[in-house]
Write a protein that holds these residues in place. Structure first.
Motif, PDB file in Angstrom:
ATOM      1  N   ASN A 760     -15.325  44.316 -14.278  1.00 34.31           N
ATOM      2  CA  ASN A 760     -14.578  43.078 -14.096  1.00 34.31           C
ATOM      3  C   ASN A 760     -13.335  43.108 -15.001  1.00 34.31           C
ATOM      4  OD1 ASN A 760     -13.761  40.204 -14.678  1.00 34.31           O
ATOM      5  ND2 ASN A 760     -15.390  39.807 -13.212  1.00 34.31           N
ATOM      6  N   TYR A 762     -11.616  40.954 -16.402  1.00 35.89           N
ATOM      7  CA  TYR A 762     -11.467  39.933 -17.430  1.00 35.89           C
ATOM      8  C   TYR A 762     -12.657  39.865 -18.398  1.00 35.89           C
ATOM      9  CZ  TYR A 762      -8.005  38.600 -13.989  1.00 35.89           C
ATOM     10  OH  TYR A 762      -6.954  38.623 -13.105  1.00 35.89           O
ATOM     11  N   ARG A 834     -15.577  31.307 -18.177  1.00 33.63           N
ATOM     12  CA  ARG A 834     -15.702  31.438 -16.731  1.00 33.63           C
ATOM     13  C   ARG A 834     -15.184  32.816 -16.347  1.00 33.63           C
ATOM     14  NH1 ARG A 834     -18.256  27.746 -17.907  1.00 33.63           N
ATOM     15  NH2 ARG A 834     -17.981  25.538 -17.360  1.00 33.63           N
ATOM     16  N   PRO A 836     -13.947  35.290 -13.788  1.00 34.19           N
ATOM     17  CA  PRO A 836     -13.479  35.338 -12.388  1.00 34.19           C
ATOM     18  C   PRO A 836     -14.160  36.470 -11.624  1.00 34.19           C
ATOM     19  CG  PRO A 836     -11.634  35.187 -13.940  1.00 34.19           C
ATOM     20  CD  PRO A 836     -12.860  35.489 -14.750  1.00 34.19           C
ATOM     21  N   GLU A 837     -14.450  36.221 -10.383  1.00 34.92           N
ATOM     22  CA  GLU A 837     -15.098  37.246  -9.556  1.00 34.92           C
ATOM     23  C   GLU A 837     -14.087  38.342  -9.195  1.00 34.92           C
ATOM     24  OE1 GLU A 837     -18.164  37.446  -8.954  1.00 34.92           O
ATOM     25  OE2 GLU A 837     -18.913  35.450  -9.506  1.00 34.92           O
TER      26      GLU A 837
END
Length: 837
Positions: A760, A762, A834, A836-837
């Motif tokens: 991912n 992020y 959070r 992000p996908e």
């Protein structure tokens, strides 16, 4: 012979014969002085002696003898007294302050006394820094009695020519934990079976102090009251010789110095210390132990590379630190490959070594005094030869972290000066070698296997922005940290208060206000606010306290704001508007309320108690926030829904499939799991998350290279990462990076957990830099194949929750102020992440 000695004590029945097992060499004794047996009601070695009884016996000796006085130098976390019994001749005791003044002249390079043989030698007998290594404190009782009660000419000579400071228990909290265990399970008759409960303590065992810290690593770091009290005492007296008594595995024998060679390429302690003096004293110890038939070894194990041991710190203060390691009976009697080892036998070796230390010191006191004098003079000489004339450091954003570092320097009597917004530490000072210890870093080493850490540049522990300087502008000398941080008083407002999150104490202030019922928000983007002090730029994470949205009136809120600033000295600003001149406004969606953390941590068998204790200590002593400690054995029926954060430090977690699913389900509900070190590896291995470890593909065609069997421990051991300081690249826009301004920060690695960066984009919060090495030994293979491709900190999504994976320990030994913030951010801001996908 050895077996006979081990068994001999079992057949001693009368008090006189039991005493003579230890004391027969030093008759006659003054009958008016109570023996340890008379005072305690049992013979030495028959039981494990509680610390309060040891202290009370020392008090009694000081009351009935003109050879002794007692001093309390501190208290433990649990309130137990830390005491030193001073023993010398009545004449010396009556003139102790004058003798101290003469003694301290030898530590002052500006003085040139030559009366080396006239001043009594100062000897510090230190015992039981590891609580479940108990034989030495019992030996301390015997040594004190011998020195105070014996009228043997040899003892009288020691008292005339020496001042002996006996510190019977450096770690009383740990000792009493073990004492209770050993006495609770003592059988009658004694049970020698190694599998008996008496010989196998339950977690966390008695080695460590209240917060499960290893106090034998704390001399340099000075985190705990036991160490701070001892350091304050030490720098008042500067003893010439200091003992450090320990125990080791039951199947071993006895160790005394000289140690294994120092691992540093150019050790900062003089060669005369670790060669000449160690060998000189070693000859004394070998003869004494030979005389009673005890076996021993030297040189092949233990090293004094790390300067924070009880046996190495004195070496950096002009003294001689001496390590002793006795094979432990771990109880009262235990079967070994050599027969049965008894508690009295272990005590006798420590007692003999105690008395021999005094003998060697007294007989060489002129040499030891001249050595100490030369040590401090050479400090100035060495500093003059160096191109580096000092070190300058500062951090304009975080004064409380700087204050903590200055406190550490002052604790070690290092001269510090305030010059404008910077601090300056000159190298040309008596504590030059401690200055080197605080600031110097190394890349080349003589050895590759260390008993402990190979990196300890303390300035990096505090993430100090420091640099060597060639010219000095000293400014005003700092003598105390009392008023080092004094933010201006906060003004009252009916609109909002803003706390600068860059300050180390900001999380403590945050929790304090949350615990008082206030709602606090965090800014996820920077802004410049119009404050009563003018325009002020705020970094990521700035804390916003909106007055009108609280359940308390503005006066009550202001009172709490004043209270928290007075307690934590954090900078707090007042604003009358939510409209900011730059960046987001105070009502922005990027300003989000912070959930009060309700944290739990798994402890117990299999869990690394050191790391668990570091978490507990950080939250207890600096954040003043409770954390529930859930034993592994209770985890199956524990209600995790009471918590929003769960901490798992390094260890082996042998959870059932049901308990593993329990953790997974709880995180998925939106909670935060924080894993450190091998717990992060565990989370990946158990497929709790979709992350991977850095792994190099094995070459199936590669054949083994034949190597000498004797070299196996060294070859294998060097691939272990014993302790190295590395540079990482931190995403300071990530909630875990809030409070940092520089994206390049040092971290401490003492494991072989290699996290592969997340897929991912992020989720990788900190990755090792392109050129990561700062300080310490690491093999080229580990550096190139494992470290450089890896991440130090990752956040991985799991349902509605997340797992925060630390490859490295952000709270190491309670001293890593520079990375504590990463861990605290995970606690306070974890649920705001959070991914992000």
């Amino acid at each position: 012979m050895l077996k006979k000695l081990l068994l001999a004590v079992l057949f001693l029945s009368t008090s006189l014969s039991a005493q003579d097992y230890f004391l027969k060499k030093y008759h006659p004794f003054n009958s008016s002085i109570p023996t340890p047996e008379e005072f305690l009601g049992y013979g030495i070695g028959e039981k494990h002696t509680r610390h309060d009884l040891i202290v009370n016996y020392f008090i009694k000796l000081s009351e009935v003898s003109d050879r002794a006085s007692i001093q309390e130098y501190g208290k433990t976390h649990e309130g137990r007294k830390l005491v030193i019994l001073t023993v010398t001749s009545p004449e010396n005791l009556g003139n102790l302050e004058q003798l101290k003044a003469k003694h301290l002249q030898f530590t002052d390079p500006s003085k040139n006394p030559t009366n080396y043989d006239e001043v009594p030698i100062f000897i510090n007998l230190g015992y039981n820094v590891h609580g479940n290594e108990p034989s030495s404190s019992e030996a301390a009782l015997l040594a004190a009695y011998t020195l105070i009660a014996s009228n043997n000419p040899e003892i009288l000579n020691y008292l005339n020519k020496g001042v002996i400071f006996i510190d019977p228990t450096i770690n009383p909290d740990g000792r009493d934990r073990h004492t209770q265990w050993a006495n609770m399970y003592q059988g009658n008759p004694l049970v020698a079976d190694p599998q008996d409960a008496e010989h196998n303590e339950y977690w966390p065992r008695g080695r460590t102090n209240h917060y499960w810290f290893d106090l034998n690593r704390d001399w340099l770091l000075g985190i705990n009251p036991e160490s701070r009290g001892k350091l304050t005492w030490y720098h008042e007296w500067y003893p010439n010789v200091v003992t450090d008594f320990h125990e080791m595995g039951t199947q071993s024998s006895y160790f005394f110095e000289p140690m294994k060679d120092n691992g540093s390429l150019n050790p900062i302690m003089p060669k005369e210390n670790y060669v000449d003096l160690n060998n000189l004293f070693g000859d004394y110890f070998s003869k004494a132990l030979d005389s009673i038939g005890s076996f021993y070894f030297t040189k092949e194990a233990f090293d004094g590379t790390y300067p924070g041991y009880g046996s190495s710190y004195p070496d950096l203060q002009g003294g001689l630190g001496l390590l002793f390691e006795q094979a432990s009976s771990r109880g009262h009697k235990q079967t070994t490959d050599f027969g049965e080892i008894t508690f009295p036998f272990t005590i006798r070796n420590q007692y003999i070594s105690s008395m021999t230390t005094i003998k060697a010191a007294v007989e060489n006191k002129g040499m030891l005094r001249k050595y100490q004098q030369d040590f401090f003079k050479s400090a100035l000489g060495n500093a003059s030869k160096s191109k580096v004339k000092g070190y300058s450091f500062k951090d304009e954003y975080d004064p409380n972290r700087v204050k903590a570092f200055v406190d550490k320097l002052l604790l070690h009597k290092i001269d510090v000066y305030k010059s404008g917004s910077s601090y300056v530490v000159p190298t040309r000072q008596p504590q030059y070698r401690m200055v080197q210890t605080m600031f110097e870093t190394y890349a080349k080493y003589k050895d590759s296997v260390y008993y402990d850490a190979s990196a300890w540049s303390v300035a990096n522990f505090y993430n100090m922005d420091y640099r060597p300087v060639n010219t000095l502008n000293l400014g005003e000398k700092v003598v105390s940290t009392k008023n080092l941080v004094s933010p201006g008083p906060v003004k009252k407002t009916d609109y909002a208060y803003i706390i600068d999150y860059d300050d180390y104490n900001a999380t403590a202030a945050l929790y304090h206000l949350q615990s008082k019922g206030l709602v606090i928000s965090s800014s996820f983007k920077p802004f410049t606010a119009k404050t009563s002090n003018g325009n002020k730029k705020f970094n990521y994470g700035a804390l916003v306290i909106p007055v009108s949205l609280q359940k308390k009136d503005s006066d009550a809120v202001f009172k709490l704001i004043q209270e928290v600033q007075n307690k934590y000295q954090v900078p707090i600003y007042t604003t009358g508007t939510g409209y900011n001149s730059q960046g987001i406004d105070l009502g922005s969606r990027w300003v989000s309320p912070i959930t009060k953390p309700k944290a739990a941590m798994i402890i117990g068998n299999g869990v690394r108690s050191y790391e668990a204790g570091e978490v507990w200590h950080l939250l207890d002593t600096r954040v003043h926030m409770p954390i529930t400690k859930i034993p592994v054995r209770n985890f199956g029926w524990a209600n995790l829904d009471k918590y929003n954060t769960l901490v798992m430090v390094s260890g082996g977690y042998d959870f059932s499939k049901k308990n593993l699913e329990k953790i997974k389900s709880w995180v998925s509900k939106g909670n935060t799991l924080i894993t450190i070190g091998t717990a992060s590896k565990w989370a990946i291995d158990k497929e709790l998350i979709e992350e991977k470890l850095t792994e190099k593909e094995k070459d199936s065609t590669k054949t083994a290279v034949r190597k000498p069997y004797v070299n196996a421990p060294e070859n294998i051991g060097k691939e272990r990462v014993g302790g190295v300081i590395l540079k990482v690249d931190l995403d300071i826009t990530h909630p875990l990076g809030f409070g940092y301004h520089d994206s390049s920060i040092p971290v401490y690695k003492n494991n072989t957990v290699w996290l592969s960066p997340s897929k991912n984009d992020y989720a990788t919060v900190a990755k090792y830099s392109k050129n990561p090495h700062i300080d310490g030994f690491i093999t080229k293979k580990n550096m190139e194949e494992n470290l450089k491709p890896s991440a130090s900190l990752i956040v991985s999504k799991l349902g509605s929750g997340r797992v925060v994976l630390f490859a490295d320990n952000p709270n190491f030994r309670g001293s890593w102020y520079g990375t504590n913030r990463l861990f605290l951010n995970a606690l306070f801001l974890g649920d705001k992440i959070r991914i992000p996908e």
